[in-house]
Design an enzyme around this catalytic site. Structure first.
Site, mmCIF file in Angstrom:
data_model
loop_
_atom_site.group_PDB
_atom_site.id
_atom_site.type_symbol
_atom_site.label_atom_id
_atom_site.label_comp_id
_atom_site.label_asym_id
_atom_site.label_seq_id
_atom_site.Cartn_x
_atom_site.Cartn_y
_atom_site.Cartn_z
ATOM 1 N N LYS A 101 1.028 6.837 14.061
ATOM 2 C CA LYS A 101 -0.337 6.513 14.476
ATOM 3 C C LYS A 101 -1.101 7.748 14.953
ATOM 4 C CE LYS A 101 -0.441 2.182 13.457
ATOM 5 N NZ LYS A 101 -1.352 1.706 12.389
ATOM 6 N N VAL A 126 0.810 -1.218 0.000
ATOM 7 C CA VAL A 126 0.000 0.000 0.000
ATOM 8 C C VAL A 126 0.844 1.269 0.000
ATOM 9 C CG1 VAL A 126 -2.014 -1.089 1.056
ATOM 10 C CG2 VAL A 126 -0.256 -0.029 2.513
ATOM 11 N N SER A 175 -3.599 3.338 16.938
ATOM 12 C CA SER A 175 -2.997 2.668 18.091
ATOM 13 C C SER A 175 -3.138 3.593 19.288
ATOM 14 C CB SER A 175 -1.511 2.390 17.848
ATOM 15 O OG SER A 175 -0.870 1.974 19.038
ATOM 16 N N TYR A 220 7.038 5.327 15.726
ATOM 17 C CA TYR A 220 5.817 4.581 15.439
ATOM 18 C C TYR A 220 4.605 5.352 15.950
ATOM 19 C CZ TYR A 220 2.176 1.018 16.006
ATOM 20 O OH TYR A 220 0.994 0.333 15.980
ATOM 21 N N ASN A 250 -5.814 -0.897 7.456
ATOM 22 C CA ASN A 250 -5.247 -1.655 8.569
ATOM 23 C C ASN A 250 -3.748 -1.883 8.442
ATOM 24 O OD1 ASN A 250 -5.277 -3.775 10.833
ATOM 25 N ND2 ASN A 250 -4.600 -4.973 9.053
ATOM 26 N N ILE A 307 -2.195 -6.052 21.479
ATOM 27 C CA ILE A 307 -2.989 -7.166 20.982
ATOM 28 C C ILE A 307 -2.053 -8.297 20.555
ATOM 29 C CG2 ILE A 307 -4.730 -7.912 19.320
ATOM 30 C CD1 ILE A 307 -5.768 -5.757 21.159
#
Length: 255
Positions: free
Chosen positions: A156, A61, A138, A152, A87, A185
């Site tokens: 997000k 993507v 996130s 990171y 996602n 998760i």
């Protein structure tokens, strides 16, 4: 099942594993035709295809030309989409002072630009269908203190702002845009390569940091995505649902 997504077509990026797979499975259970995007792991994508009855489409993507080609193939096989789930995501842990240009740019390209490219490509579909966009962010992007995740977290945080801006900008087309901000998760992204003992310790550690004393499972995110994709959330726009087990004191704990 109640068929909440009967007659709908949904594209889930990064759907061969983890959260994307869980979302694809929940959508299929409720009657949606699912377009399963993957970048590398065709074997896993084929497993999701078998479970959901969907179609697989390979594309990185972060590469706009590949996204355009994926759109062409999806339109040829499934027609126009009603639901887009951005996602796809990657992360690299690094202290701020150990800035790695290549890794940071890769996270920006996949996590942020991937969502932008995919949304741009399918926007005509979503305008026509008065569709729905769900961005996977996130809780690291909204203030959770996580050691070595500064860059990171920035990607997000950008996803969350993209969600809010698109909700405003696309409201004239009756397109709803919301986001999910998962906590820790259990997926290949978070526990891949770890031993059983390391995973056990990790689970116990994170259970102790939540009010619910639970470790996150992909299906929790899948069910939340189903809610946002269906008419159950018809009066929600520009919102971020945090699913982290009721994380305790985000400002003092470190991963």
């Amino acid at each position: 099942m109640s068929g909440k997504l009967e007659g709908k077509t949904a594209l889930i990026t990064g759907a061969s594993k983890g959260l994307g797979r869980a979302i694809a499975e929940e959508f299929a259970k409720e009657g949606a035709r699912v377009a399963i995007n993957y970048a590398h792991d065709e074997k896993s994508a084929l497993e999701v295809k078998k479970i959901t009855g969907g179609e697989i489409f390979k594309a990185d993507v972060s590469n706009r030309d590949q996204v355009k080609e994926m759109a062409r193939q999806i339109h040829e096989k499934l027609g126009k989409i009603d639901i887009l789930v951005n996602n796809s995501g990657i992360w690299y842990l690094m202290p701020f002072e150990n800035y790695d240009e290549e890794k940071v740019r890769r996270m920006l390209d996949v996590n942020l630009m991937g969502a932008i490219y995919t949304t741009l490509e399918f926007l005509p579909d979503l305008k026509e269908k008065k569709g729905t966009i769900i961005n996977i962010g996130s809780n690291a992007g909204i203030g959770t203190a996580a050691k070595n995740t500064t860059f990171y977290s920035l990607t997000k945080a950008a996803i969350i702002m993209l969600t809010k801006r698109l909700a405003f900008d696309l409201s004239e087309y009756s397109i709803r845009v919301n986001a999910i901000a998962p906590g820790w998760i259990e997926t290949d992204l978070t526990i891949g390569g770890k031993t059983d003992e390391e995973i056990r310790k990790l689970e116990e550690d994170f259970k102790s940091r939540t009010t619910l004393k639970m470790f996150g499972k992909p299906e929790y995110i899948g069910k939340a995505a189903l809610f946002l994709a269906s008419s159950d959330s018809v009066y929600m726009n520009g919102q971020v649902i945090v699913i982290d087990g009721g994380r305790i004191d985000n400002l003092t704990h470190s991963i």
